[in-house]
Scaffold this active site. Structure first.
Site, PDB file in Angstrom:
ATOM      1  N   ASN A  78       0.838  -1.204   0.000  1.00 34.30           N
ATOM      2  CA  ASN A  78       0.000   0.000   0.000  1.00 34.30           C
ATOM      3  C   ASN A  78       0.866   1.244   0.000  1.00 34.30           C
ATOM      4  OD1 ASN A  78      -0.532   1.957   2.520  1.00 34.30           O
ATOM      5  ND2 ASN A  78       0.162  -0.024   3.328  1.00 34.30           N
ATOM      6  N   THR A 117       5.009   8.775   3.419  1.00 33.00           N
ATOM      7  CA  THR A 117       5.045  10.227   3.610  1.00 33.00           C
ATOM      8  C   THR A 117       6.514  10.643   3.545  1.00 33.00           C
ATOM      9  OG1 THR A 117       3.017  10.313   4.923  1.00 33.00           O
ATOM     10  CG2 THR A 117       4.572  12.106   5.258  1.00 33.00           C
TER      11      THR A 117
HETATM   12  C1  LIG Z   1      -3.628  -0.835   3.676  1.00 35.44           C
HETATM   13  C2  LIG Z   1      -2.771  -0.558   4.893  1.00 35.44           C
HETATM   14  C3  LIG Z   1      -2.795   0.699   5.474  1.00 35.44           C
HETATM   15  C4  LIG Z   1      -2.011   0.952   6.606  1.00 35.44           C
HETATM   16  N1  LIG Z   1      -2.067   2.188   7.183  1.00 35.44           N
HETATM   17  C5  LIG Z   1      -1.372   2.414   8.316  1.00 35.44           C
HETATM   18  C6  LIG Z   1      -1.469   3.652   8.989  1.00 35.44           C
HETATM   19  O1  LIG Z   1      -2.218   4.550   8.600  1.00 35.44           O
HETATM   20  N2  LIG Z   1      -0.706   3.839  10.108  1.00 35.44           N
HETATM   21  C7  LIG Z   1       0.109   2.866  10.607  1.00 35.44           C
HETATM   22  O2  LIG Z   1       0.763   3.074  11.637  1.00 35.44           O
HETATM   23  N3  LIG Z   1       0.207   1.669   9.997  1.00 35.44           N
HETATM   24  C8  LIG Z   1      -0.511   1.424   8.876  1.00 35.44           C
HETATM   25  N4  LIG Z   1      -0.417   0.208   8.272  1.00 35.44           N
HETATM   26  C9  LIG Z   1       0.511  -0.816   8.813  1.00 35.44           C
HETATM   27  C10 LIG Z   1      -0.184  -1.811   9.735  1.00 35.44           C
HETATM   28  O3  LIG Z   1      -0.673  -1.155  10.893  1.00 35.44           O
HETATM   29  C11 LIG Z   1       0.816  -2.912  10.177  1.00 35.44           C
HETATM   30  O4  LIG Z   1       1.867  -2.319  10.902  1.00 35.44           O
HETATM   31  C12 LIG Z   1       1.397  -3.663   8.983  1.00 35.44           C
HETATM   32  O5  LIG Z   1       0.445  -3.819   7.960  1.00 35.44           O
HETATM   33  C13 LIG Z   1       1.929  -5.034   9.387  1.00 35.44           C
HETATM   34  O6  LIG Z   1       0.899  -5.859   9.887  1.00 35.44           O
HETATM   35  P1  LIG Z   1       0.139  -6.963   8.964  1.00 35.44           P
HETATM   36  O7  LIG Z   1       1.201  -7.727   8.246  1.00 35.44           O
HETATM   37  O8  LIG Z   1      -0.641  -7.776   9.937  1.00 35.44           O
HETATM   38  O9  LIG Z   1      -0.733  -6.197   8.032  1.00 35.44           O
HETATM   39  C14 LIG Z   1      -1.193  -0.070   7.143  1.00 35.44           C
HETATM   40  C15 LIG Z   1      -1.183  -1.330   6.539  1.00 35.44           C
HETATM   41  C16 LIG Z   1      -1.961  -1.595   5.433  1.00 35.44           C
HETATM   42  C17 LIG Z   1      -1.936  -2.980   4.825  1.00 35.44           C
END
Ligand SMILES: Cc1cc2nc3c(=O)[nH]c(=O)nc-3n(C[C@H](O)[C@H](O)[C@H](O)COP(=O)(O)O)c2cc1C
Length: 350
Positions: A112, A178
């Site tokens: 993303n 960002t």
């Molecule tokens: C579509 C998407 C948007 C995300 N937006 C944010 C965000 O706004 N702020 C943030 O701290 N992490 C964001 N993350 C990161 C997740 O909080 C997490 O740290 C990361 O995806 C790893 O976990 P996962 O493998 O279980 O998804 C985002 C992840 C995804 C997939």
């Protein structure tokens, strides 16, 4: 009929759609109350404490799913032990142009580059205010607007506004989307930023625990600096980790070239390694939330054994649907008992 019942039927359609549109549809379902009812009490072995917060279970929803705090109670009803909303920026901003969300089904991963699309702090705070006092641990993850040069001013604005409303706060300096954000993880900028955030929290009158969320792509020096600054500053914990800018070999070349952060299964091993490193660098003195690639009870358990007091997930939910939460909790409880642990806390870092 709840979302958990409907999901297996809807899944083929959702996965054939543009991923951001599919996500909006799921969101509309959640807003309209389709999340279903109370999943029932958690196994007492899962009950735990994180920086003074009583969690019914240690499995949380990671930031980024509910960026504008629209559905935290619906997500709690799916069985999450806590929900992190955000990242919220002070002013509304649209984020990057679409497409900005890419599925990598062969690797159960996602790339993303949303770039902090946010309805802004006013809208976020109004929703947090409206649910204030309801049961359930809902944290707020704060960031900065793209055009803001004085980064600390934006984090301070988020903390000032949300300290009285959120169960905990997260300073997110680790999004890859960002420009310049991750440079705030350097020793001096980080010490200044965290100092300012803590000062603002003190002045806010309410002092919820404050976490720093870090990237998985850090040098040895970065990690040592972050651990030292985190301990010296007096923040309450770390969230390890955000998405990665690396592209492991299992990501097909056509998708690997998309800019953005990679999450899901390929992030599990590297983020768990970084988690264990922070556990060791902080000597277990700083509570850690482990996040990155969790897709099963065994994954959650591995994060806890590596040093996480609680865990979070996001990407696996989009592949496995809402029933995943209950499955992870049942399997985690069984693993804790199998190994003779009477609580989550006993297994942390063991
Ligand atoms: C579509 C998407 C948007 C995300 N937006 C944010 C965000 O706004 N702020 C943030 O701290 N992490 C964001 N993350 C990161 C997740 O909080 C997490 O740290 C990361 O995806 C790893 O976990 P996962 O493998 O279980 O998804 C985002 C992840 C995804 C997939």
């Amino acid at each position: 009929m709840s979302l958990s019942d409907l999901y297996p039927l809807a899944r083929p359609f959702l996965q054939a759609m543009d991923p951001e549109r599919a996500q909006s549809l799921v969101f509309s379902a959640l807003r309209s109350g389709l999340a279903g009812g109370d999943p029932g009490p958690d196994d007492p072995v899962l009950r735990t404490r994180l920086c003074g917060l009583d969690l019914p279970n240690p499995v949380g929803l990671a930031a980024g799913f509910d960026k504008d705090a629209e559905v935290p109670d619906a997500m709690l009803r799916l069985g999450f032990g806590f929900v992190e909303c955000g990242t919220v920026t002070p002013l509304p901003q649209p984020g990057n142009p679409r497409p900005r969300l890419f599925r990598v089904p062969s690797a159960e991963a996602v790339i993303n580059r949303f770039g902090f699309n946010s309805l802004g702090l006013d809208a976020f705070a109004a929703r947090m205010q409206a649910r204030h006092g309801r049961p359930g641990i809902v944290g707020a993850n704060v960031g900065k607007n793209k055009e803001q040069q004085d980064a600390a001013a934006d984090y301070a604005a988020g903390i000032r506004r949300l300290a009285p409303l959120a169960a905990y706060l997260v300073v997110n300096v680790s999004s890859p989307n960002t420009p310049g954000l991750r440079a705030l993880q350097g020793r001096e900028p980080l010490a200044a930023l965290l100092g300012r955030c803590l000062e603002v929290r003190r002045a806010a009158g309410a002092e919820p625990p404050l976490f720093l969320k870090v990237a998985p792509d850090l040098t040895e020096e970065d990690k040592a600096d972050i651990a030292a600054v985190a301990l010296e500053s007096g923040i309450d914990g770390l969230v390890v980790s955000n998405t990665t800018v690396s592209r492991p070999p299992e990501i097909p070349a056509s998708l690997a070239q998309e800019a953005g952060g990679l999450s899901g299964r390929p992030l599990f091993t590297p983020s768990t390694r970084v988690l264990a490193e922070f556990r060791s660098l902080t000597g277990g003195r700083l509570p850690l939330i482990g996040v990155g690639g969790i897709a099963s009870g065994a994954d959650a358990y591995a994060k806890i054994r590596a040093g996480a007091s609680a865990v979070q997930l996001y990407t696996a939910l989009s592949y496995q649907g809402p029933a995943l939460v209950r499955r992870i909790k049942a399997d985690l409880a069984a693993l804790l008992k199998r190994d003779g642990f009477a609580s989550v806390a006993e297994a942390v870092g063991r």
